[in-house]
Design a protein around this motif. Structure first.
Motif, PDB file in Angstrom:
ATOM      1  N   PRO A 176      14.282  -8.306   0.361  1.00 21.41           N
ATOM      2  CA  PRO A 176      12.996  -8.046  -0.301  1.00 21.41           C
ATOM      3  C   PRO A 176      12.133  -9.303  -0.451  1.00 21.41           C
ATOM      4  CG  PRO A 176      14.797  -7.018  -1.499  1.00 21.41           C
ATOM      5  CD  PRO A 176      15.427  -7.826  -0.433  1.00 21.41           C
ATOM      6  N   THR A 177      12.790 -10.444  -0.726  1.00 17.57           N
ATOM      7  CA  THR A 177      12.011 -11.680  -0.893  1.00 17.57           C
ATOM      8  C   THR A 177      11.294 -12.037   0.406  1.00 17.57           C
ATOM      9  OG1 THR A 177      13.533 -12.476  -2.562  1.00 17.57           O
ATOM     10  CG2 THR A 177      12.221 -14.138  -1.447  1.00 17.57           C
ATOM     11  N   MET A 178      11.992 -11.888   1.533  1.00 14.93           N
ATOM     12  CA  MET A 178      11.393 -12.212   2.828  1.00 14.93           C
ATOM     13  C   MET A 178      10.276 -11.214   3.156  1.00 14.93           C
ATOM     14  SD  MET A 178      12.860 -14.884   4.041  1.00 14.93           S
ATOM     15  CE  MET A 178      13.026 -15.010   5.812  1.00 14.93           C
ATOM     16  N   GLN A 179      10.510  -9.941   2.837  1.00 16.67           N
ATOM     17  CA  GLN A 179       9.486  -8.916   3.077  1.00 16.67           C
ATOM     18  C   GLN A 179       8.217  -9.241   2.281  1.00 16.67           C
ATOM     19  OE1 GLN A 179       9.531  -5.895   4.902  1.00 16.67           O
ATOM     20  NE2 GLN A 179      11.318  -6.707   5.956  1.00 16.67           N
ATOM     21  N   ALA A 180       8.433  -9.647   1.023  1.00 18.84           N
ATOM     22  CA  ALA A 180       7.280  -9.960   0.171  1.00 18.84           C
ATOM     23  C   ALA A 180       6.532 -11.174   0.723  1.00 18.84           C
ATOM     24  CB  ALA A 180       7.741 -10.219  -1.258  1.00 18.84           C
ATOM     25  N   GLU A 181       7.292 -12.205   1.162  1.00 23.25           N
ATOM     26  CA  GLU A 181       6.649 -13.403   1.726  1.00 23.25           C
ATOM     27  C   GLU A 181       5.819 -13.022   2.949  1.00 23.25           C
ATOM     28  OE1 GLU A 181       6.410 -16.501   0.745  1.00 23.25           O
ATOM     29  OE2 GLU A 181       7.631 -16.188  -1.040  1.00 23.25           O
ATOM     30  N   LEU A 182       6.409 -12.176   3.793  1.00 22.10           N
ATOM     31  CA  LEU A 182       5.731 -11.760   5.025  1.00 22.10           C
ATOM     32  C   LEU A 182       4.427 -11.032   4.688  1.00 22.10           C
ATOM     33  CD1 LEU A 182       6.234 -11.795   8.083  1.00 22.10           C
ATOM     34  CD2 LEU A 182       7.311  -9.562   7.863  1.00 22.10           C
ATOM     35  N   GLY A 226      12.701 -21.015  -1.889  1.00 24.40           N
ATOM     36  CA  GLY A 226      12.007 -19.735  -2.041  1.00 24.40           C
ATOM     37  C   GLY A 226      12.579 -19.042  -3.254  1.00 24.40           C
ATOM     38  N   ALA A 227      11.737 -18.808  -4.254  1.00 25.66           N
ATOM     39  CA  ALA A 227      12.231 -18.107  -5.435  1.00 25.66           C
ATOM     40  C   ALA A 227      12.646 -16.695  -5.006  1.00 25.66           C
ATOM     41  CB  ALA A 227      11.125 -18.036  -6.470  1.00 25.66           C
ATOM     42  N   ASP A 228      13.822 -16.251  -5.475  1.00 26.99           N
ATOM     43  CA  ASP A 228      14.315 -14.921  -5.117  1.00 26.99           C
ATOM     44  C   ASP A 228      13.571 -13.888  -5.970  1.00 26.99           C
ATOM     45  OD1 ASP A 228      15.716 -12.820  -4.184  1.00 26.99           O
ATOM     46  OD2 ASP A 228      17.701 -13.544  -4.779  1.00 26.99           O
ATOM     47  N   ARG A 229      12.743 -13.078  -5.316  1.00 22.53           N
ATOM     48  CA  ARG A 229      11.900 -12.134  -6.061  1.00 22.53           C
ATOM     49  C   ARG A 229      12.681 -10.923  -6.562  1.00 22.53           C
ATOM     50  NH1 ARG A 229       6.441 -13.213  -4.571  1.00 22.53           N
ATOM     51  NH2 ARG A 229       6.448 -14.885  -3.060  1.00 22.53           N
ATOM     52  N   VAL A 230      13.780 -10.598  -5.859  1.00 26.81           N
ATOM     53  CA  VAL A 230      14.588  -9.454  -6.295  1.00 26.81           C
ATOM     54  C   VAL A 230      16.061  -9.893  -6.310  1.00 26.81           C
ATOM     55  CG1 VAL A 230      14.997  -6.982  -5.980  1.00 26.81           C
ATOM     56  CG2 VAL A 230      12.936  -8.000  -5.049  1.00 26.81           C
ATOM     57  N   ALA A 237      20.152  -4.955  -8.360  1.00 35.23           N
ATOM     58  CA  ALA A 237      18.914  -5.673  -8.011  1.00 35.23           C
ATOM     59  C   ALA A 237      17.819  -5.358  -9.026  1.00 35.23           C
ATOM     60  CB  ALA A 237      18.463  -5.241  -6.626  1.00 35.23           C
ATOM     61  N   ARG A 238      17.017  -6.385  -9.313  1.00 38.15           N
ATOM     62  CA  ARG A 238      15.869  -6.154 -10.196  1.00 38.15           C
ATOM     63  C   ARG A 238      14.763  -7.139  -9.840  1.00 38.15           C
ATOM     64  NH1 ARG A 238      15.523  -6.526 -16.788  1.00 38.15           N
ATOM     65  NH2 ARG A 238      13.857  -5.019 -16.979  1.00 38.15           N
ATOM     66  N   ALA A 239      13.549  -6.613  -9.661  1.00 45.84           N
ATOM     67  CA  ALA A 239      12.410  -7.486  -9.330  1.00 45.84           C
ATOM     68  C   ALA A 239      12.093  -8.373 -10.526  1.00 45.84           C
ATOM     69  CB  ALA A 239      11.210  -6.639  -8.975  1.00 45.84           C
ATOM     70  N   VAL A 240      11.811  -9.645 -10.265  1.00 45.28           N
ATOM     71  CA  VAL A 240      11.503 -10.564 -11.373  1.00 45.28           C
ATOM     72  C   VAL A 240      10.065 -11.064 -11.302  1.00 45.28           C
ATOM     73  CG1 VAL A 240      13.873 -11.325 -11.748  1.00 45.28           C
ATOM     74  CG2 VAL A 240      12.452 -12.540 -10.104  1.00 45.28           C
ATOM     75  N   GLU A 241       9.273 -10.460 -10.442  1.00 47.74           N
ATOM     76  CA  GLU A 241       7.878 -10.882 -10.385  1.00 47.74           C
ATOM     77  C   GLU A 241       7.152 -10.429 -11.643  1.00 47.74           C
ATOM     78  OE1 GLU A 241       5.730 -11.214  -6.540  1.00 47.74           O
ATOM     79  OE2 GLU A 241       7.202  -9.707  -5.976  1.00 47.74           O
ATOM     80  N   HIS A 242       5.948 -10.947 -11.805  1.00 54.11           N
ATOM     81  CA  HIS A 242       5.177 -10.615 -13.002  1.00 54.11           C
ATOM     82  C   HIS A 242       4.927  -9.101 -13.055  1.00 54.11           C
ATOM     83  CE1 HIS A 242       1.774 -10.533 -15.800  1.00 54.11           C
ATOM     84  NE2 HIS A 242       2.409 -11.549 -16.337  1.00 54.11           N
TER      85      HIS A 242
END
Lengths: 226, 320
Positions: free
Chosen positions: A28-34, A93-97, A180-185
């Protein structure tokens, strides 16, 4: 001294840690970066699709990785012999999930009794202590249990914790999960930020062990077989 | 061009061959030794530490969770089993004590480097920048004469624990260069991730501080919404600090500002994240940024301490 300094610069210069494979891109982190980079490049007038960007990044990273491997071979061998490797990848890269390791034991009625969830105090410190969970190397190993592309990483961790529980006379099936849990704002991912199970591994009292699939994953796996 | 290079090279050789006060290197020795002991002793002395040794550093055949790619040195000692790892950590701790008091500091640093590296980097899943930095710090203490002052070695040589001394400058210069490369390399790495840039609102620290693996208080950040702004500022400042650290090599007058910011940054990391000895080791190298200041400070402090202890010793001798 000059040669040493040069070796340090050459080896420390940023580079992909390994080849970017499909498994890496699925995270998920890579997908979000992309997705964020595609958006940004559109803003700058480059109208590549996500797939195009992904292909370009993969080929650039592969060329860089392969070229660098040849270039740094000698200085890297020298620095490794000295023990002064130069891997300064710190929170790159901060792990977003992030996926955290959760250990539970199945009771006689089939319900799960949680022993600990990484990042929270242990619910059974007599089985797995907080001091052990607070060790930074334990956290790092469990991070790689979740992040690693080795599928056996979770069973390995689960077997070890099962051994610890059995030594302390716990008899039920041991259930190891990656949650898994998203940690973004919340503005980006919603206020709920729900948790979802990424993987579950079960070790039964008789030693049998298996991956436990939830219904959607069972269906996906069946579809893939067809 | 050739002449310009020649002048630069001569200047560089002259600078690195120069002698300078030994106090900065002695400070680094003491700080690295304390960090080494802080790292190794809990693994030996506490139940959680011994459990960690079994889980993380031992092969699956001896209580670990996976097969480990044992180094030839560990294989020679009998493989990654608890007693071998404990022996290596114990020897590293003993060498750390020698380093702390400055007794046979160079051989002690070498023994500490070999043993800590063999034990702590056994498992590729569990080793990281902190272990690499420990090896760098110990290498500096092997090549530099860190026990020229403030040490038992100095006492054996001169009769005074605090005797002022001069040492070669190049090990210190090498250490500052390594510190700079470390900061700039990690800063450049971060540029590929949008969370470290304005593209994603400088949200890296907001996310990292919720990591269940590394954050000390992962549930604290999402429950305190007001932290978003300060953490974005912290993210931007961290990146600028790392990318700009090379300037301490070019403009030494910037060193106090960078050092002050670095201390705040690393104390923040140590308080909020579980990253082992990384912050303490980095801070151990900071005294090397101020050799002259520390030399004069060390000299005056050493003199006053020598006088004080000298007086006490004399009054003790004359007491009936």
């Amino acid at each position: 001294m000059l040669a040493h300094a040069l070796a340090v610069v050459v080896v420390a210069f940023p580079a992909p840690v390994k080849r970017l494979d499909d498994a890496a891109w699925q995270k998920p982190t890579m997908q979000a970066e992309l997705s964020r980079w595609t958006e940004r490049l559109h803003g700058w007038g480059l109208t590549w699709t996500q797939d195009e960007l992904r292909e370009r990044v993969t080929s650039l990273a592969t060329a860089w990785y392969e070229g660098r491997r040849v270039l740094v071979a000698v200085p890297k061998a020298y620095l490794s012999a000295l023990g002064t490797t130069q891997g300064w990848y710190m929170f790159t890269g901060a792990d977003r999930v992030p996926q955290r390791f959760v250990l539970s034991v199945q009771k006689r009625d089939g319900a799960l009794e949680r022993v600990f969830a990484l990042g929270e105090p242990s619910l059974h410190p007599e089985l797995i202590s907080d001091a052990f969970l607070a060790e930074h190397r334990v956290g790092r190993v469990l991070l790689l249990t979740a992040w690693s592309s080795r599928p056996e990483a979770l069973p390995e961790a689960c077997r070890w914790f099962t051994g610890q529980l059995r030594e302390r006379s716990t008899t039920g099936a041991v259930v190891c999960q990656l949650e898994a849990r998203a940690v973004e704002h919340p503005a980006r991912v919603g206020a709920e930020r729900p948790r979802e199970l990424a993987r579950t591994w079960v070790i039964h009292p008789d030693g049998r062990e298996a991956e436990q699939l939830d219904e959607p994953r069972k269906r996906r796996r069946k579809g893939a077989k067809r | 061009m050739k002449r310009w290079f020649g002048r630069r090279f001569d200047g560089w050789v002259e600078r690195s061959s120069a002698l300078e006060g030994a106090t900065a290197l002695a400070c680094t020795r003491v700080l690295v030794a304390l960090t080494l002991l802080w790292l190794t002793l809990p693994l030996l002395l506490s139940e959680a530490g011994r459990q960690t040794v079994r889980y993380v550093f031992c092969d699956v055949a001896w209580g670990g969770y996976r097969e480990l790619p044992n180094s030839w040195f560990v294989q020679l000692l009998g493989g990654a089993r608890p007693e071998v790892i404990a022996g290596l950590l114990g020897t590293a701790s003993l060498a750390g004590l020698f380093l702390l008091v400055g007794l046979f500091a160079r051989p002690a640093a070498l023994v500490a480097a070999v043993c800590s590296h063999a034990a702590l980097t056994q498992n590729p899943d569990a080793t990281g920048a902190g272990d690499a930095l420990l090896a760098v710090c110990l290498l500096v203490l092997v090549v530099g004469d860190s026990s020229a002052t403030w040490s038992w070695d100095a006492r054996r040589r001169t009769g005074s624990f605090f005797a002022p001394a001069e040492v070669a400058a190049w090990p210190r210069l090498l250490a500052i260069f390594q510190l700079t490369v470390m900061y700039v390399a990690t800063g450049l790495q971060k540029l590929v991730a949008t969370a470290w840039t304005p593209l994603d609102g400088f949200s890296a620290l907001y996310q990292i501080l919720q990591s269940p693996h590394m954050a000390r208080y992962p549930d604290w950040v999402p429950t305190h919404g007001w932290l978003v702004g300060p953490l974005a500022l912290g993210t931007a400042v961290t990146l600028l600090f790392e990318l700009g650290f090379w300037s301490v090599l070019v403009w030494p007058r910037l060193r106090p500002a960078f050092a002050a910011l670095g201390v705040v940054l690393h104390l923040g990391i140590a308080l909020t994240l579980k990253v082992g000895a990384f912050s303490w080791l980095t801070l151990s190298l900071y005294p090397l940024l101020f050799p002259e200041r520390l030399a004069s400070l060390g000299e005056s402090l050493g003199e006053s301490l020598a006088q004080r202890f000298g007086k006490r010793a004399r009054s003790g001798e004359s007491a009936p």
